[in-house]
Design a protein around this motif. Structure first.
Motif, short mmCIF file in Angstrom:
data_model
loop_
_atom_site.label_atom_id
_atom_site.label_comp_id
_atom_site.label_asym_id
_atom_site.label_seq_id
_atom_site.Cartn_x
_atom_site.Cartn_y
_atom_site.Cartn_z
N ALA A 74 41.42 36.10 35.56
CA ALA A 74 40.04 36.59 35.65
C ALA A 74 39.65 36.84 37.11
O ALA A 74 38.99 37.84 37.43
CB ALA A 74 39.09 35.58 35.01
N LYS A 75 40.06 35.93 38.03
CA LYS A 75 39.77 36.13 39.45
C LYS A 75 40.46 37.38 39.98
O LYS A 75 39.89 38.14 40.76
CB LYS A 75 40.23 34.91 40.27
N THR A 76 41.70 37.58 39.56
CA THR A 76 42.47 38.75 40.01
C THR A 76 41.82 40.04 39.54
O THR A 76 41.68 41.00 40.31
CB THR A 76 43.91 38.66 39.49
N VAL A 77 41.38 40.07 38.27
CA VAL A 77 40.72 41.26 37.74
C VAL A 77 39.42 41.53 38.49
O VAL A 77 39.10 42.67 38.83
CB VAL A 77 40.48 41.11 36.22
N GLU A 78 38.65 40.48 38.78
CA GLU A 78 37.39 40.63 39.51
C GLU A 78 37.65 41.18 40.92
O GLU A 78 36.94 42.08 41.38
CB GLU A 78 36.67 39.28 39.58
N LEU A 79 38.65 40.67 41.61
CA LEU A 79 38.98 41.18 42.94
C LEU A 79 39.46 42.62 42.89
O LEU A 79 39.11 43.42 43.76
CB LEU A 79 40.05 40.29 43.60
N GLN A 80 40.22 42.96 41.86
CA GLN A 80 40.65 44.36 41.71
C GLN A 80 39.46 45.28 41.53
O GLN A 80 39.40 46.36 42.10
CB GLN A 80 41.60 44.50 40.52
N ARG A 81 38.50 44.84 40.73
CA ARG A 81 37.31 45.65 40.50
C ARG A 81 36.51 45.82 41.79
O ARG A 81 36.05 46.92 42.12
CB ARG A 81 36.42 45.00 39.41
#
Length: 145
Positions: free
Chosen positions: A130-137
């Motif tokens: 979830a953190k990785t997806v948020e940073l990608q966004r």
């Protein structure tokens, strides 16, 4: 095979013969005697030919000054005894990177187990995803102003 370093008493007459016409003082010879045990034969040879090629007026004095600048292997002021330089690239010796990586992985595994014990199996991996997806966004929508 590296040549052995000749004794200083056999080297001094050779230097006197090879460099005619230059006044070699006793203080220069005494200073060379003091420095000679601390330097390698390779350094002495290099500095000798450097003095000859530069046509130094006082080659022995030049050699003494150049040899004083060279650091001995047991220099207490050497900044990092673990570091060696291969050309311009710093190579650190004495570090076992496999052990360091295993230590980091063990710490991550301990964090994962502790988090999963409280929140359920796979919760740590879901949190990291979830953190990785948020940073990608965030980085995808980031604009340069």
């Amino acid at each position: 095979m590296a040549p052995t370093k000749p004794p200083i008493e056999s080297l001094l007459p050779y230097l006197g013969e090879q460099i005619p016409g230059c006044g070699i003082s006793d203080s220069e010879l005494n200073e060379l005697r003091r420095i000679y045990p601390e330097v390698s034969f390779k350094d002495v040879k290099r500095v000798y030919y450097e003095a000859i090629n530069k046509k130094a007026m006082q080659p022995i004095s030049y050699m003494v000054r150049r040899l004083q600048v060279l650091k001995p292997a047991n220099d207490p002021f050497k900044l990092n005894p673990q570091a060696k330089y291969n050309g311009k690239i710093r190579v650190e010796i004495g570090t076992d990177w496999n052990a360091k990586n295993a230590e980091i992985q063990a710490k991550r595994d301990a964090q994962r187990q502790a988090y999963d014990r409280v929140h359920g199996t796979g919760a740590f991996d879901a949190k990291v995803h979830a953190k990785t997806v948020e940073l990608q966004r965030i980085f995808k929508t980031l604009t340069n102003k």
